[in-house]
Scaffold this motif. Structure first.
Motif, PDB file in Angstrom:
ATOM      1  N   PHE A 148      39.942  -7.921 123.013  1.00 41.67           N
ATOM      2  CA  PHE A 148      39.278  -9.205 123.231  1.00 41.67           C
ATOM      3  C   PHE A 148      37.869  -9.006 123.778  1.00 41.67           C
ATOM      4  CE2 PHE A 148      43.748 -10.976 123.718  1.00 41.67           C
ATOM      5  CZ  PHE A 148      43.718 -11.645 122.506  1.00 41.67           C
ATOM      6  N   GLY A 149      37.718  -8.074 124.717  1.00 36.34           N
ATOM      7  CA  GLY A 149      36.401  -7.813 125.270  1.00 36.34           C
ATOM      8  C   GLY A 149      35.440  -7.279 124.229  1.00 36.34           C
ATOM      9  N   ALA A 150      35.933  -6.354 123.383  1.00 36.03           N
ATOM     10  CA  ALA A 150      35.073  -5.760 122.358  1.00 36.03           C
ATOM     11  C   ALA A 150      34.653  -6.790 121.318  1.00 36.03           C
ATOM     12  CB  ALA A 150      35.812  -4.600 121.680  1.00 36.03           C
ATOM     13  N   VAL A 151      35.582  -7.662 120.902  1.00 30.25           N
ATOM     14  CA  VAL A 151      35.258  -8.696 119.911  1.00 30.25           C
ATOM     15  C   VAL A 151      34.193  -9.641 120.463  1.00 30.25           C
ATOM     16  CG1 VAL A 151      36.157 -10.749 118.740  1.00 30.25           C
ATOM     17  CG2 VAL A 151      37.441  -8.610 118.663  1.00 30.25           C
ATOM     18  N   SER A 152      34.377 -10.102 121.711  1.00 34.00           N
ATOM     19  CA  SER A 152      33.408 -11.016 122.317  1.00 34.00           C
ATOM     20  C   SER A 152      32.032 -10.361 122.434  1.00 34.00           C
ATOM     21  CB  SER A 152      33.908 -11.446 123.700  1.00 34.00           C
ATOM     22  OG  SER A 152      32.963 -12.288 124.327  1.00 34.00           O
ATOM     23  N   LEU A 155      30.351 -10.020 118.942  1.00 31.58           N
ATOM     24  CA  LEU A 155      29.831 -11.285 118.414  1.00 31.58           C
ATOM     25  C   LEU A 155      28.519 -11.657 119.093  1.00 31.58           C
ATOM     26  CD1 LEU A 155      33.116 -13.397 118.118  1.00 31.58           C
ATOM     27  CD2 LEU A 155      31.712 -12.529 116.247  1.00 31.58           C
ATOM     28  N   GLN A 156      28.447 -11.452 120.415  1.00 30.31           N
ATOM     29  CA  GLN A 156      27.221 -11.794 121.131  1.00 30.31           C
ATOM     30  C   GLN A 156      26.055 -10.890 120.724  1.00 30.31           C
ATOM     31  OE1 GLN A 156      27.932 -12.899 125.528  1.00 30.31           O
ATOM     32  NE2 GLN A 156      29.803 -11.840 124.952  1.00 30.31           N
ATOM     33  N   ALA A 157      26.359  -9.624 120.447  1.00 37.14           N
ATOM     34  CA  ALA A 157      25.294  -8.666 120.144  1.00 37.14           C
ATOM     35  C   ALA A 157      24.779  -8.800 118.719  1.00 37.14           C
ATOM     36  CB  ALA A 157      25.787  -7.236 120.394  1.00 37.14           C
ATOM     37  N   LEU A 323      38.325 -16.854 124.746  1.00 38.81           N
ATOM     38  CA  LEU A 323      37.254 -16.395 123.860  1.00 38.81           C
ATOM     39  C   LEU A 323      35.986 -17.224 124.042  1.00 38.81           C
ATOM     40  CD1 LEU A 323      39.314 -15.700 120.611  1.00 38.81           C
ATOM     41  CD2 LEU A 323      38.146 -13.999 122.036  1.00 38.81           C
ATOM     42  N   LEU A 324      36.146 -18.479 124.452  1.00 40.80           N
ATOM     43  CA  LEU A 324      34.993 -19.329 124.738  1.00 40.80           C
ATOM     44  C   LEU A 324      34.358 -18.970 126.085  1.00 40.80           C
ATOM     45  CD1 LEU A 324      33.243 -21.860 124.132  1.00 40.80           C
ATOM     46  CD2 LEU A 324      35.045 -23.232 125.188  1.00 40.80           C
ATOM     47  N   ALA A 325      35.203 -18.653 127.080  1.00 36.37           N
ATOM     48  CA  ALA A 325      34.692 -18.403 128.427  1.00 36.37           C
ATOM     49  C   ALA A 325      34.056 -17.025 128.580  1.00 36.37           C
ATOM     50  CB  ALA A 325      35.820 -18.560 129.452  1.00 36.37           C
ATOM     51  N   ILE A 360      22.830  -5.189 130.128  1.00 32.17           N
ATOM     52  CA  ILE A 360      23.463  -5.867 131.265  1.00 32.17           C
ATOM     53  C   ILE A 360      24.718  -6.590 130.809  1.00 32.17           C
ATOM     54  CG2 ILE A 360      23.177  -7.664 133.016  1.00 32.17           C
ATOM     55  CD1 ILE A 360      20.112  -7.024 132.873  1.00 32.17           C
ATOM     56  N   LEU A 361      24.607  -7.293 129.676  1.00 33.67           N
ATOM     57  CA  LEU A 361      25.746  -8.024 129.136  1.00 33.67           C
ATOM     58  C   LEU A 361      26.909  -7.076 128.837  1.00 33.67           C
ATOM     59  CD1 LEU A 361      25.401 -10.894 126.560  1.00 33.67           C
ATOM     60  CD2 LEU A 361      27.298  -9.311 126.432  1.00 33.67           C
ATOM     61  N   ALA A 362      26.582  -5.950 128.195  1.00 39.02           N
ATOM     62  CA  ALA A 362      27.607  -4.967 127.847  1.00 39.02           C
ATOM     63  C   ALA A 362      28.218  -4.352 129.094  1.00 39.02           C
ATOM     64  CB  ALA A 362      27.020  -3.884 126.952  1.00 39.02           C
ATOM     65  N   ALA A 363      27.386  -4.039 130.085  1.00 36.45           N
ATOM     66  CA  ALA A 363      27.890  -3.431 131.318  1.00 36.45           C
ATOM     67  C   ALA A 363      28.863  -4.365 132.033  1.00 36.45           C
ATOM     68  CB  ALA A 363      26.722  -3.077 132.232  1.00 36.45           C
ATOM     69  N   ALA A 364      28.532  -5.669 132.071  1.00 39.07           N
ATOM     70  CA  ALA A 364      29.427  -6.635 132.710  1.00 39.07           C
ATOM     71  C   ALA A 364      30.767  -6.686 131.986  1.00 39.07           C
ATOM     72  CB  ALA A 364      28.778  -8.022 132.727  1.00 39.07           C
ATOM     73  N   MET A 365      30.723  -6.725 130.665  1.00 36.29           N
ATOM     74  CA  MET A 365      31.960  -6.801 129.889  1.00 36.29           C
ATOM     75  C   MET A 365      32.774  -5.517 130.010  1.00 36.29           C
ATOM     76  SD  MET A 365      33.674  -8.954 128.013  1.00 36.29           S
ATOM     77  CE  MET A 365      32.549 -10.135 127.244  1.00 36.29           C
ATOM     78  N   VAL A 366      32.117  -4.371 129.958  1.00 35.06           N
ATOM     79  CA  VAL A 366      32.827  -3.086 130.060  1.00 35.06           C
ATOM     80  C   VAL A 366      33.474  -2.945 131.438  1.00 35.06           C
ATOM     81  CG1 VAL A 366      32.518  -0.580 130.142  1.00 35.06           C
ATOM     82  CG2 VAL A 366      31.472  -1.913 128.297  1.00 35.06           C
ATOM     83  N   CYS A 367      32.760  -3.320 132.498  1.00 37.25           N
ATOM     84  CA  CYS A 367      33.343  -3.278 133.842  1.00 37.25           C
ATOM     85  C   CYS A 367      34.581  -4.172 133.920  1.00 37.25           C
ATOM     86  CB  CYS A 367      32.323  -3.717 134.886  1.00 37.25           C
ATOM     87  SG  CYS A 367      31.019  -2.514 135.202  1.00 37.25           S
ATOM     88  N   ALA A 368      34.482  -5.364 133.340  1.00 36.55           N
ATOM     89  CA  ALA A 368      35.618  -6.287 133.349  1.00 36.55           C
ATOM     90  C   ALA A 368      36.796  -5.721 132.564  1.00 36.55           C
ATOM     91  CB  ALA A 368      35.194  -7.636 132.769  1.00 36.55           C
ATOM     92  N   MET A 369      36.523  -5.101 131.405  1.00 34.82           N
ATOM     93  CA  MET A 369      37.601  -4.499 130.630  1.00 34.82           C
ATOM     94  C   MET A 369      38.263  -3.380 131.424  1.00 34.82           C
ATOM     95  SD  MET A 369      36.338  -4.442 126.630  1.00 34.82           S
ATOM     96  CE  MET A 369      34.725  -3.724 126.878  1.00 34.82           C
ATOM     97  N   GLY A 370      37.459  -2.592 132.136  1.00 31.73           N
ATOM     98  CA  GLY A 370      38.010  -1.511 132.942  1.00 31.73           C
ATOM     99  C   GLY A 370      38.918  -2.032 134.034  1.00 31.73           C
ATOM    100  N   ILE A 371      38.483  -3.075 134.733  1.00 32.85           N
ATOM    101  CA  ILE A 371      39.301  -3.660 135.806  1.00 32.85           C
ATOM    102  C   ILE A 371      40.611  -4.197 135.253  1.00 32.85           C
ATOM    103  CG2 ILE A 371      39.418  -5.536 137.495  1.00 32.85           C
ATOM    104  CD1 ILE A 371      36.376  -5.220 137.848  1.00 32.85           C
ATOM    105  N   SER A 372      40.539  -4.906 134.115  1.00 33.63           N
ATOM    106  CA  SER A 372      41.752  -5.499 133.540  1.00 33.63           C
ATOM    107  C   SER A 372      42.716  -4.442 133.017  1.00 33.63           C
ATOM    108  CB  SER A 372      41.385  -6.471 132.413  1.00 33.63           C
ATOM    109  OG  SER A 372      40.799  -5.789 131.321  1.00 33.63           O
ATOM    110  N   MET A 373      42.193  -3.294 132.580  1.00 33.29           N
ATOM    111  CA  MET A 373      43.039  -2.261 131.987  1.00 33.29           C
ATOM    112  C   MET A 373      43.722  -1.370 133.031  1.00 33.29           C
ATOM    113  SD  MET A 373      40.679  -1.114 128.746  1.00 33.29           S
ATOM    114  CE  MET A 373      41.727   0.270 128.310  1.00 33.29           C
TER     115      MET A 373
END
Length: 444
Positions: A148-152, A155-157, A323-325, A360-373
């Motif tokens: 989910f993180g990678a798809v979002s 799409l943004q990039a 996916l919206l948030a 910055i956008l990617a770093a925020a998402m990657v950090c979040a994916m790491g925490i969730s995993m």
């Protein structure tokens, strides 16, 4: 010097004939095309963490807290209108606006708090989406969170803003799943309306905490930054649009559009939240399931009391709203940080044209994916996000209201008095809620 008649029209005295004739064609566009930043921002407020809060309210208190959504609606509109007006009038986001009013270290602290809160909230939302997917089809949660993180992020990039915003607008329709859940459940609509209009609740520490949680979930700092940033994106997307302080003749039509978009978007958000509360009250509370710890648990608990249809609708809604948030949370952090660093930014720009912004956008998402995993409890993550948001919301709201009312920043297009009153009321409500949160937490 700005044209006084055009500005008087903006402030509610009715635009003169020349301002009406100068109104851009966008004012006469279709209903769906008029909607954008306000609708997306409002819908993103009902993210998986918000769903958990509203479901907990309905499960624990039944229909009794429906009135909170009537209270938060105008307050939410007031602060979001102020944020959006800053972006549309100045052509700059909130970080730049704050920089004109606050010392740079204070702005840096606000941006860092926003970044931390958004990353934690992102991780919690990814965790909730992964849990629900596992419940529906089985499989490893970690893989789903990563996907989910990678798809979002992808799409943004790789999708320009003008195309990506269409996807976000369609995703807002996923919130209608919760209307479906309420329709499948056996809602006592008389009791639901009574809870909304004639509240009867016992005021104790538990009730105060839930009301504070609803207020904090509904009025969140990342929404202020996102809507202001998206108004700036809209200026850049439409060739003839300019910041209103440079093109005051566009103001009457654009500010009407902005008000319409914001009132409708926040109304949609609060209406869906109301349906979440009544659906949980009709199913979980009525069935004796009053303790709900997560969105996944709420979805699973619905199955035996409301059937597979309610479970699937609830689960699909979590995925759609998640996916919206995700882009709103990651994007608002990226906009705030990039503005502070004074680097090129914007989802309309390709990655190569704004590398720091996308980093910055990617770093925020990657950090979040790491925490969730790594298996951190999503609900504990949400508690920390709520604490950070509650602590930072009041000073940021003060900054928004000072900026929106500043003649130095906004000129003659500063926020009118009636909207300033509404925005300051929201700020005061959040201040009271923050104090109540701290007092009840220490008293527990």
């Amino acid at each position: 010097m700005e044209n006084p008649p055009a500005v008087r029209g903006v402030e509610g005295l009715g635009p003169p004939a020349e301002a009406q004739s100068a109104a851009p064609p966008e004012d006469r566009q279709s209903f769906w095309r008029k909607l954008g930043p306000g609708l997306i921002t409002g819908a993103a407020d009902d993210d998986p963490s918000g769903i958990a809060t509203y479901t907990q309210a309905g499960a624990k208190f039944g229909y009794g807290l429906g009135w909170t959504l009537l209270v938060t609606y105008p307050l939410m509109v007031g602060i979001q209108l102020a944020s959006a007006r800053i972006g549309r009038t100045t052509g700059r986001g909130l970080t730049s606006a704050f920089a004109t009013l606050w010392p740079r270290p204070v702005v840096a602290a606000a941006v860092m708090l926003l970044l931390v809160a958004n990353i934690v909230n992102l991780a919690a939302d990814l965790g909730a989406m992964a849990e629900v997917t596992r419940l529906a089809i089985g499989g490893p949660e970690a893989l789903y969170a990563l996907g989910f993180g990678a798809v979002s992020l992808g799409l943004q990039a790789w999708l320009p803003y003008r195309r990506y915003v269409r996807i976000l607008k369609w995703l807002t329709l996923s919130l209608l799943a919760y209307v479906g859940v309420a329709m499948v459940a056996h809602v006592d609509w008389k009791a639901a309306l009574s809870g909304a209009l004639l509240p009867r609740v016992t005021w104790n520490a538990e009730t105060v905490k839930m009301v504070v949680a609803i207020l904090g979930t509904t009025i969140s700092p990342y929404l202020f930054f996102w809507q202001a940033a998206q108004e700036v994106e809209e200026i850049e997307r439409v060739d003839k649009d300019q910041p209103l302080n440079k093109a005051p003749r566009q103001a009457p039509a654009q500010l009407r559009r902005l008000r319409f978009d914001t009132w409708l978007g926040m109304g949609f958000s609060n209406a869906i939240a109301f349906f979440m509360i009544v659906a949980a009250a009709a199913t979980l509370h009525a069935g004796g399931q009053t303790d709900v710890e997560s969105t996944a648990q709420a979805a699973e608990a619905l199955r035996p009391v409301a059937g597979d249809a309610a479970f699937m609708l609830f689960a699909l809604g979590i995925l759609g709203t998640g996916l919206l948030a995700l882009p709103v949370l990651a994007g608002s952090a990226a906009y705030a940080c990039a503005e502070f660093l004074k680097v090129r930014r914007g989802l309309e720009k390709p990655v190569g044209a704004a590398p720091a912004f996308y980093a910055i956008l990617a770093a925020a998402m990657v950090c979040a994916m790491g925490i969730s995993m790594i298996g951190i409890d999503p609900m504990k993550a949400l508690v920390w996000a709520a604490v950070i948001n509650s602590l930072m919301s009041v000073p940021i709201m003060v900054g928004v209201m000072l900026a929106a009312g500043s003649r130095r920043l906004m000129g003659d297009l500063r926020l009118p008095l009636r909207w300033r009153v509404l925005g300051w009321a929201a700020t005061a409500a959040m201040a009271v809620a923050s104090v109540a949160f701290v007092v009840t937490s220490f008293a527990a």
